[in-house]
Structures are given as C-alpha cells and as structure tokens.
Design a protein around this motif. Sequence first.
Motif, mmCIF file in Angstrom:
data_model
loop_
_atom_site.group_PDB
_atom_site.id
_atom_site.type_symbol
_atom_site.label_atom_id
_atom_site.label_comp_id
_atom_site.label_asym_id
_atom_site.label_seq_id
_atom_site.Cartn_x
_atom_site.Cartn_y
_atom_site.Cartn_z
ATOM 1 N N THR A 290 0.853 -1.195 0.000
ATOM 2 C CA THR A 290 0.000 0.000 0.000
ATOM 3 C C THR A 290 0.887 1.242 0.000
ATOM 4 O O THR A 290 0.614 2.222 -0.709
ATOM 5 C CB THR A 290 -0.935 -0.004 1.234
ATOM 6 O OG1 THR A 290 -1.735 -1.184 1.168
ATOM 7 C CG2 THR A 290 -1.827 1.212 1.276
ATOM 8 N N GLY A 291 1.962 1.185 0.777
ATOM 9 C CA GLY A 291 2.913 2.300 0.793
ATOM 10 C C GLY A 291 3.510 2.512 -0.584
ATOM 11 O O GLY A 291 3.650 3.650 -1.053
ATOM 12 N N SER A 292 3.833 1.434 -1.252
ATOM 13 C CA SER A 292 4.406 1.528 -2.594
ATOM 14 C C SER A 292 3.406 2.194 -3.550
ATOM 15 O O SER A 292 3.782 3.032 -4.375
ATOM 16 C CB SER A 292 4.774 0.112 -3.049
ATOM 17 O OG SER A 292 4.807 0.031 -4.420
ATOM 18 N N ASP A 293 2.124 1.854 -3.411
ATOM 19 C CA ASP A 293 1.105 2.486 -4.268
ATOM 20 C C ASP A 293 0.996 3.988 -3.978
ATOM 21 O O ASP A 293 0.711 4.781 -4.887
ATOM 22 C CB ASP A 293 -0.256 1.817 -4.045
ATOM 23 C CG ASP A 293 -0.288 0.401 -4.609
ATOM 24 O OD1 ASP A 293 0.605 0.057 -5.420
ATOM 25 O OD2 ASP A 293 -1.196 -0.363 -4.232
ATOM 26 N N THR A 297 1.489 7.007 -6.795
ATOM 27 C CA THR A 297 0.402 7.991 -6.900
ATOM 28 C C THR A 297 0.939 9.393 -6.617
ATOM 29 O O THR A 297 0.578 10.364 -7.293
ATOM 30 C CB THR A 297 -0.746 7.618 -5.924
ATOM 31 O OG1 THR A 297 -1.179 6.299 -6.242
ATOM 32 C CG2 THR A 297 -1.922 8.576 -6.032
ATOM 33 N N SER A 298 1.816 9.507 -5.621
ATOM 34 C CA SER A 298 2.372 10.821 -5.271
ATOM 35 C C SER A 298 3.136 11.420 -6.454
ATOM 36 O O SER A 298 2.974 12.600 -6.774
ATOM 37 C CB SER A 298 3.325 10.692 -4.073
ATOM 38 O OG SER A 298 2.611 10.303 -2.928
ATOM 39 N N TRP A 299 3.954 10.593 -7.128
ATOM 40 C CA TRP A 299 4.708 11.128 -8.286
ATOM 41 C C TRP A 299 3.769 11.614 -9.369
ATOM 42 O O TRP A 299 3.964 12.668 -9.956
ATOM 43 C CB TRP A 299 5.655 10.071 -8.864
ATOM 44 C CG TRP A 299 6.895 9.833 -8.050
ATOM 45 C CD1 TRP A 299 7.371 8.638 -7.647
ATOM 46 C CD2 TRP A 299 7.809 10.815 -7.529
ATOM 47 N NE1 TRP A 299 8.518 8.787 -6.909
ATOM 48 C CE2 TRP A 299 8.813 10.128 -6.820
ATOM 49 C CE3 TRP A 299 7.878 12.203 -7.575
ATOM 50 C CZ2 TRP A 299 9.868 10.763 -6.177
ATOM 51 C CZ3 TRP A 299 8.929 12.854 -6.937
ATOM 52 C CH2 TRP A 299 9.901 12.133 -6.253
ATOM 53 N N SER A 337 6.757 1.403 -8.652
ATOM 54 C CA SER A 337 6.712 2.727 -8.006
ATOM 55 C C SER A 337 8.052 3.068 -7.364
ATOM 56 O O SER A 337 8.511 4.214 -7.427
ATOM 57 C CB SER A 337 5.607 2.761 -6.947
ATOM 58 O OG SER A 337 4.357 2.593 -7.557
ATOM 59 N N HIS A 338 8.692 2.090 -6.730
ATOM 60 C CA HIS A 338 10.029 2.345 -6.161
ATOM 61 C C HIS A 338 11.005 2.752 -7.252
ATOM 62 O O HIS A 338 11.835 3.640 -7.067
ATOM 63 C CB HIS A 338 10.561 1.108 -5.432
ATOM 64 C CG HIS A 338 9.820 0.796 -4.162
ATOM 65 N ND1 HIS A 338 9.224 -0.411 -3.932
ATOM 66 C CD2 HIS A 338 9.575 1.551 -3.072
ATOM 67 C CE1 HIS A 338 8.642 -0.398 -2.750
ATOM 68 N NE2 HIS A 338 8.839 0.785 -2.196
#
Length: 450
Positions: A290-293, A297-299, A337-338
């Motif tokens: 979830t953190g990775s998502d 999304t933030s980027w 995402s990373h």
Amino acid sequence: MGNPKAFLTIPRQEAGYRPIHDRIADFGEVEQTLNTGERKLQASRCMDCGVPFCHWACPLGNRPPEFQDALFRGKWREAYEILTRTNDFPEFTGRVCPALCEKSCVLKLSMDAPVTIREDEAAIIEAAFREGYVVPRTYPRNGHSVSVIGSGPAGLAAANSLNRLGYAVTVYERMEMVGGLLRFGIPNFKLHKPIIDRRIRVMEAEGIAFKTNSEIDLTSLPEGFDAYCVCTGTPQARDLAIPGRDLKGIHFALEMLAQQNRVLAGQTFSREERVTARGRHVLVIGGGDTGSDCIGTSWRQGAASVTQIEIMPKPPVGDNPATPWPQWPVVLKTSSSHEEGCTRRWSLSSTRFIGHGGRVAGVEVEEVEWLPAADGGRPVMQPTGRKEVIQTDLVLLAMGFLRAELPALPPNAFVAGDAASGASLVVRCIASGRKAAADIDKYIRSRQEK
Ligand SMILES: Cc1cc2nc3c(=O)[nH]c(=O)nc-3n(C[C@H](O)[C@H](O)[C@H](O)COP(=O)(O)OP(=O)(O)OC[C@H]3O[C@@H](n4cnc5c(N)ncnc54)[C@H](O)[C@@H]3O)c2cc1C
Ligand code: SF4
C-alpha cells in the motif's frame, strides 16, 4: 509439453514497464505486453515438472503447466478454458498477483528465471476477451437465492461460483461502484478500472444482480435469502497514535488512493477535501505494498519528493535462507513505483508529528534495533535513542489494516476474503470466495436432504 529443452535455450523475458518518464505523466497501466510469438516462446519454457510446485503455491490451485502447454501450441481457447476452471478472474490476478507460483517454479530454483506464469495468464484472458471466448452463459436455476455482501474480489468470486451453481445471487455494495479494493484501493496504473467493468457486464448478463449504495447492517441481514456470504473486507486502517496526530496533512493511505481513483472516474472534490501530493514533500509510513502504491500515486500527482520509512529492518536482497524455495521469499521488493524514485529507510519508529501553523512539518523518528527473542519467536524491538526529524508536509499512513470485528452471524452466513483472514491478496480472496460458495452450496443441499 511442446518443447522439453526450451528452458535451456530461451531466456525468461518479461514484458517490462513503460519508461519512467512516460508512465509517471499519466495513470495508465505501467506494464507492457509481449507479442504473440514471444508469449508462446515464454510458455514453451515450462518443463511440466513431475511435481509442479506452482499448483501448490497458487492459492487457487491454478494449473500453469497445462495452460502453458496449450499456449505454446497456439491453442488460446483451450488455454483459456484450463485457466478459468480454477480462476474466475485471471484479468485481475494476471495484473496484480505477486505470482506466488513463480517463486516456487523449479526454474526459479535452478536458474533464478521462473516461467512468466502471471504475464502468460494475463495474455490468455486478454486474448479470450478479444477473440470473443468470454461470453455470458446461462446456468439452470435451482430455486434458491443467496445474498453476497461486499463486491471486492472475494464477493465477486463467491457470486460467480454461486450463480454458476444455479443460485439467484444479489450482491450488495455500500459504495457507489462495485469492485472493493480493486476499484477504490489498487491504483489505476496497476489495474485499469474498465477491466473490472468488463467483467461486471458479463456477470450481470449471466444474471447476477448488483445493488450499489446499499450498506447492509450485518446484525440484521436482508430477508428472503437462503444463505449469505459476508465479504466486507478489512475497512479499518491501522492508525499511528503519537503526539501531533491531529495536525493537518496526515492521512490514511486509502484516503488518497481511493480519492485518486474516484477523480480518474470523473468525480470532483473541493480544494479542502482533496488529498494531493502536488508540490509536497511526502512521507509514507509503512514499507508494504500500500505504501508503494502511495509512492507511485504521489509522483503522478506532482510530489516534490517522496520518502518511505518502515519500522522493520531492511529485508535481505536476493535470497533469504530463512525462507528457502519453494516458500515465498521474504526479500527486498522493488516495485514499479520504487523504480520511479523514492528514499527508502528501515528500522525507524515514528515518535511524534511536528507541526507548523496547524499543519504537519516533520516527523520525529527514532532508530530501532531488532533483537532475537529468547524463545525464538518474533524479534524484540529495542529503541536506540538515536533520533532525527524528517521534514515533510504530507504524511501517508500505510501500516496495514485491523482484523475485521464481525457481529455474531446466523449459521446460514459464511464469511470470506479479508473479512475472514485479515488483509491479504486478491488471489487469496478469490480462492476464499470460491470456497465459501462451495460451503454455502453444501449447507443448502444438506438442509434440503433433511
Ligand atoms: C492500496 C492497496 C493495494 C493493494 N494491492 C494489491 C495487489 O497489488 N495485489 C494483491 O493481490 N492484493 C493487493 N491488495 C490487497 C487486496 O486488494 C485485498 O486483499 C482484497 O481486495 C480484499 O478483497 P475482499 O473482497 O475481501 O474485500 P475488499 O476488496 O475490501 O471489498 C470489500 C467490499 O465490501 C464492501 N462493504 C463493506 N461493508 C459493507 C456492508 N456492510 N454492506 C455492503 N458492502 C460492504 C466494501 O465497500 C468493499 O467494496 C491491495 C490492498 C490495498 C489497500
Ligand atoms: S493466480 Fe497468482 S499465484 Fe496463481 S498462477 Fe496466477 S500468478 Fe500464479
């Protein structure tokens, strides 16, 4: 098995992701696809092992060697039929499953290059939709009705199985659209939402009734059904009760992720309601998926920087002797995402939020050590006293979900998915929904026989 030596001559080839500069400019799916010829070559790498560990590792008991063989021979319909015998929704697992099967593939053990089972699965179902193999079917009715509460992957799988067994199925969903976390959790860049709509259209055409904006009180289930399947998920996110929690700019991950998916579906939010990383220095607390998502999304929302912290130590890179093949390897995972950029740190416990003018401006963290427990159990956390402040103006809490607390349910109510197991995976929820449907069928039949 068409080509017994293919694994020796054909290397594993993943379709890969779109280039970073391209993909972070939109919310389209990041994963690409291989052409048909390359896909068939990948399928030919499957050795059809005497003991296929992939069956064992897949919670659905999928049969990769059988559908890989059909795929290699260019028998796409046959591959589709084999795949959908065990998996209702390969278009979901083909996109978001962590591919437990691939970690237990014998080619993972022998050459660290397992068969591309997940991607092959996605290719088969996409070909099936394209070629018109996926058509609504009619199933003889058995005169009984079941209500499914919750329309995430568990509810959808239960509804699908029950409908095929002849039950009249009504799915109740409290949200405005069906899909559960497939719709309002997993970002569009991993799962394009028309993929869900396409499946729902087939299910509706097969006779399943979906009632959205319908929250069911689990202490008083709707009348008129022979049984119920409760698939309500784990709606309560784990909170971080440390000083400063009430500052502005601290949100649960799903507040941002679900809202972003709604925005992409055309909904609008006022400036005050909007949770956006635009121009923000984002801190994601929680090192999981979830953190990775949240990072991806933030980027895409235009973050200035993204940092992710985790309280547990950094997992080993590559292999982990504590989780040998064919087990799921607990190792460092680097998601798409990373790859898009992020500072990742481990063994950091958050001790307080620091505010400025009512908004979060930083988080004080303390380095921790994890000591082996005397009884050999879970390691014991030891604070070190080494503290620092991470500057941030948007904090996203991605620390998992609490187990659902359900009221006492009548004997004709069965629970499936995350509501039964705690937060899990799409593939496990589909398996759980299928199992609940089989249990409901058994229950109703046994009552008829009395
Ligand atoms: C951000 C995020 C990313 C994830 N990414 C992945 C991934 O990449 N791969 C993977 O395998 N798993 C992933 N997961 C986990 C996966 O999404 C869940 O395990 C799965 O969706 C749970 O399915 P479920 O059907 O049990 O519940 P949910 O999907 O949570 O659906 C439950 C549904 O029940 C509805 N509901 C609840 N109460 C009621 C009520 N009283 N009346 C009517 N309706 C009700 C809810 O609105 C919801 O729609 C992710 C989870 C999150 C949060
Ligand atoms: S559902 Fe997941 S674990 Fe099962 S075969 Fe497909 S990719 Fe592998």
